[in-house]
Motif scaffolding. Structure first.
Motif, PDB file in Angstrom:
ATOM      1  N   GLY A  13       0.855  -1.311   0.067  1.00 38.97           N
ATOM      2  CA  GLY A  13       0.026   0.005  -0.074  1.00 38.97           C
ATOM      3  C   GLY A  13       0.760   1.312   0.025  1.00 38.97           C
ATOM      4  N   ASN A  14       1.821   1.229   0.988  1.00 44.42           N
ATOM      5  CA  ASN A  14       2.925   2.449   0.843  1.00 44.42           C
ATOM      6  C   ASN A  14       3.605   2.610  -0.493  1.00 44.42           C
ATOM      7  N   MET A  15       3.929   1.584  -1.321  1.00 50.30           N
ATOM      8  CA  MET A  15       4.425   1.788  -2.664  1.00 50.30           C
ATOM      9  C   MET A  15       3.451   2.388  -3.719  1.00 50.30           C
ATOM     10  N   THR A  16       2.274   1.823  -3.515  1.00 49.92           N
ATOM     11  CA  THR A  16       1.130   2.526  -4.439  1.00 49.92           C
ATOM     12  C   THR A  16       0.908   3.860  -4.069  1.00 49.92           C
ATOM     13  N   ALA A  17       0.900   4.144  -2.957  1.00 54.59           N
ATOM     14  CA  ALA A  17       0.835   5.555  -2.495  1.00 54.59           C
ATOM     15  C   ALA A  17       1.738   6.595  -2.928  1.00 54.59           C
ATOM     16  N   LYS A  18       3.013   5.876  -2.788  1.00 49.36           N
ATOM     17  CA  LYS A  18       4.178   6.734  -3.294  1.00 49.36           C
ATOM     18  C   LYS A  18       4.284   7.136  -4.660  1.00 49.36           C
ATOM     19  N   LEU A  19       3.839   6.047  -5.377  1.00 45.85           N
ATOM     20  CA  LEU A  19       3.732   6.040  -6.799  1.00 45.85           C
ATOM     21  C   LEU A  19       2.794   7.178  -7.241  1.00 45.85           C
ATOM     22  N   ALA A  20       1.697   7.439  -6.610  1.00 44.86           N
ATOM     23  CA  ALA A  20       0.786   8.195  -6.725  1.00 44.86           C
ATOM     24  C   ALA A  20       1.134   9.839  -6.584  1.00 44.86           C
ATOM     25  N   ARG A  21       1.961   9.727  -5.281  1.00 43.61           N
ATOM     26  CA  ARG A  21       2.516  11.053  -5.043  1.00 43.61           C
ATOM     27  C   ARG A  21       3.768  11.523  -5.952  1.00 43.61           C
ATOM     28  N   LEU A  22       4.466  10.668  -6.540  1.00 43.75           N
ATOM     29  CA  LEU A  22       5.391  10.840  -7.717  1.00 43.75           C
ATOM     30  C   LEU A  22       4.925  11.274  -8.743  1.00 43.75           C
ATOM     31  N   ARG A  23       3.597  10.555  -9.322  1.00 44.86           N
ATOM     32  CA  ARG A  23       3.032  11.283 -10.467  1.00 44.86           C
ATOM     33  C   ARG A  23       2.512  12.488 -10.343  1.00 44.86           C
ATOM     34  N   ARG A  24       1.961  13.012  -9.387  1.00 45.65           N
ATOM     35  CA  ARG A  24       1.299  14.145  -9.049  1.00 45.65           C
ATOM     36  C   ARG A  24       2.640  15.314  -9.146  1.00 45.65           C
ATOM     37  N   GLU A  25       3.667  14.646  -8.214  1.00 47.12           N
ATOM     38  CA  GLU A  25       4.928  15.439  -8.428  1.00 47.12           C
ATOM     39  C   GLU A  25       5.347  15.856  -9.968  1.00 47.12           C
ATOM     40  N   TYR A  26       5.277  14.795 -10.543  1.00 53.54           N
ATOM     41  CA  TYR A  26       6.101  14.939 -12.006  1.00 53.54           C
ATOM     42  C   TYR A  26       4.971  15.792 -12.764  1.00 53.54           C
ATOM     43  N   LYS A  27       3.901  15.725 -12.711  1.00 50.03           N
ATOM     44  CA  LYS A  27       2.980  16.560 -13.374  1.00 50.03           C
ATOM     45  C   LYS A  27       2.924  18.074 -12.934  1.00 50.03           C
ATOM     46  N   ASP A  28       3.458  18.170 -11.770  1.00 50.43           N
ATOM     47  CA  ASP A  28       3.560  19.695 -11.364  1.00 50.43           C
ATOM     48  C   ASP A  28       4.895  20.389 -11.945  1.00 50.43           C
ATOM     49  N   VAL A  29       5.984  19.435 -11.802  1.00 47.43           N
ATOM     50  CA  VAL A  29       7.278  19.911 -12.234  1.00 47.43           C
ATOM     51  C   VAL A  29       7.184  20.038 -13.933  1.00 47.43           C
ATOM     52  N   ALA A  30       6.601  19.152 -14.563  1.00 45.15           N
ATOM     53  CA  ALA A  30       6.284  19.170 -16.056  1.00 45.15           C
ATOM     54  C   ALA A  30       5.829  20.442 -16.346  1.00 45.15           C
ATOM     55  N   VAL A  31       4.724  20.903 -15.619  1.00 40.50           N
ATOM     56  CA  VAL A  31       3.982  21.935 -15.949  1.00 40.50           C
ATOM     57  C   VAL A  31       4.956  23.203 -15.705  1.00 40.50           C
ATOM     58  N   ALA A  32       5.653  23.255 -14.703  1.00 44.01           N
ATOM     59  CA  ALA A  32       6.187  24.311 -14.123  1.00 44.01           C
ATOM     60  C   ALA A  32       7.656  24.478 -15.006  1.00 44.01           C
ATOM     61  N   GLU A  33       8.409  23.398 -15.172  1.00 44.99           N
ATOM     62  CA  GLU A  33       9.651  23.413 -15.833  1.00 44.99           C
ATOM     63  C   GLU A  33       9.935  22.975 -17.192  1.00 44.99           C
ATOM     64  N   GLY A  34       8.757  22.122 -17.605  1.00 43.26           N
ATOM     65  CA  GLY A  34       8.842  21.598 -18.933  1.00 43.26           C
ATOM     66  C   GLY A  34       8.999  20.096 -18.847  1.00 43.26           C
ATOM     67  N   VAL A  35       8.688  19.277 -19.777  1.00 41.76           N
ATOM     68  CA  VAL A  35       8.927  17.668 -19.628  1.00 41.76           C
ATOM     69  C   VAL A  35      10.145  17.392 -19.846  1.00 41.76           C
ATOM     70  N   ALA A  36      10.968  18.482 -20.531  1.00 38.98           N
ATOM     71  CA  ALA A  36      12.108  17.907 -20.887  1.00 38.98           C
ATOM     72  C   ALA A  36      13.267  18.539 -19.864  1.00 38.98           C
ATOM     73  N   SER A  37      12.770  19.127 -18.714  1.00 37.74           N
ATOM     74  CA  SER A  37      13.763  19.539 -17.704  1.00 37.74           C
ATOM     75  C   SER A  37      14.415  18.141 -17.116  1.00 37.74           C
ATOM     76  N   LYS A  38      15.552  18.774 -16.456  1.00 40.99           N
ATOM     77  CA  LYS A  38      16.099  17.634 -15.743  1.00 40.99           C
ATOM     78  C   LYS A  38      15.364  16.861 -14.574  1.00 40.99           C
ATOM     79  N   ASN A  39      14.929  17.713 -13.833  1.00 37.47           N
ATOM     80  CA  ASN A  39      13.843  17.458 -12.689  1.00 37.47           C
ATOM     81  C   ASN A  39      12.877  16.716 -13.036  1.00 37.47           C
ATOM     82  N   ALA A  40      12.107  16.865 -14.347  1.00 38.24           N
ATOM     83  CA  ALA A  40      10.956  16.248 -14.902  1.00 38.24           C
ATOM     84  C   ALA A  40      11.434  14.708 -15.263  1.00 38.24           C
TER      85      ALA A  40
END
Length: 297
Positions: A13-40
């Motif tokens: 369950g923790n792994m599944t929840a972690k994946l959901a958090r990572l996906r949300r974080e990725y979407k936020d970074v992709a919008v702010a910095e672009g999908v080609a950014s190092k962080n994204a």
């Protein structure tokens, strides 16, 4: 114990929840910095790695399905499965059975990872450098009753036979399909197919065609897999020398086998006969034609 098993379920369950958090974080970074950014890109790799691990757990356990893109539903599915087991076997029994499935899934993942790392080691490559081969292994397993671990073990066997990454990718599906048709292990079917390709001077690009020919010989004659192995070891090299193909070789042995001659003996007889005839400038067909003409005259 129940406590230990509960920890395993909680870990999933923790792994599944972690994946959901990572996906949300990725979407936020992709919008702010672009999908080609190092962080994204860094986050995308973490999402893909964790997603792949959880998918393997799901496939192995067979107890629930996660909806890609909405992992909260996946956890709900796991909860429903656990609830069903609890209803059938009680709290302790339900947790125990489910946790065993999760534990088995993680063990399977470890075995798969070990096989992939062994392949990379033999090839003197890194895992990332053979990522395309790993994807092909998973793809072949996904369309077969063979598990990803069985397909990975086949790839590991093929690499020890000196096959390159490209050759292994060519061979995986034909060998897996052939092993099912011959009711043989993947290793045995792989070794036999490679032998036939080598004997007739064919490349792995023709693996599918050769596998189909072998399967046709099996279904159209009384020859079983062992019979083919016993007879072809004698006849196939001679057939190659006389410019005959695998289908011709199989049909000859199949005819004798259908008439009660053991496969190994049939291979020896045909091999010796063809060599003797070739020394006189005749083919087996020439000899048979002469026999028929003498009978009818």
């Amino acid at each position: 114990s129940v406590q230990e098993n509960s920890k395993l379920v909680g870990a999933y369950g923790n792994m599944t929840a972690k994946l959901a958090r990572l996906r949300r974080e990725y979407k936020d970074v992709a919008v702010a910095e672009g999908v080609a950014s190092k962080n994204a890109q860094r986050l995308a790799k973490r999402v893909n790695a964790l997603d792949t691990s959880l998918k393997r757990v799901d496939a192995s356990a067979g107890q629930f399905q996660r909806n890609v893109g909405n992992y909260s539903k996946g956890f709900a599915g796991m909860a429903r499965s656990l609830t069903s087991l609890m209803g059938a076997f009680g709290l302790a029994g339900g947790i125990y059975l489910f946790a065993n499935a999760v534990r088995d899934s993680f063990n399977r993942i470890k075995e798969f990872d070990k096989a992939i790392l062994n392949i990379a080691g033999v090839m003197r490559s890194t895992r990332s450098e053979i990522a395309d081969l790993e994807s092909q292994i998973i793809k072949v397993a996904g369309s077969s009753v063979r598990t990803s671990n069985e397909v990975a073990a086949l790839a590991e066997s093929l690499v020890t036979l000196g096959k390159s990454k490209k050759e292994i990718k060519d061979l995986l599906k034909p060998v897996i399909d052939l092993s099912l048709g011959l009711n043989a292990s993947a290793d045995e079917a792989g070794e036999f197919l490679v032998q036939m390709l080598n004997t007739f001077g064919a490349s792995t690009d023709e693996a599918g065609k050769y596998a189909d020919t072998i399967a046709t010989i099996r279904t159209s004659t009384s020859l079983d897999f062992q019979g083919m192995r016993d007879s072809f070891q004698y006849l196939a090299p001679i057939s190659r020398l006389l410019n005959k193909d695998l289908a011709y070789t199989g049909s000859l042995v199949g005819i004798l086998s259908d008439n009660g001659i053991k496969a190994q003996r049939a291979g020896r007889l045909l091999g010796s006969a063809q060599l003797a005839l070739a020394s006189k400038g005749l083919t087996l067909n020439d000899a048979l034609t002469q026999i028929n003409e003498s009978i009818n005259s």
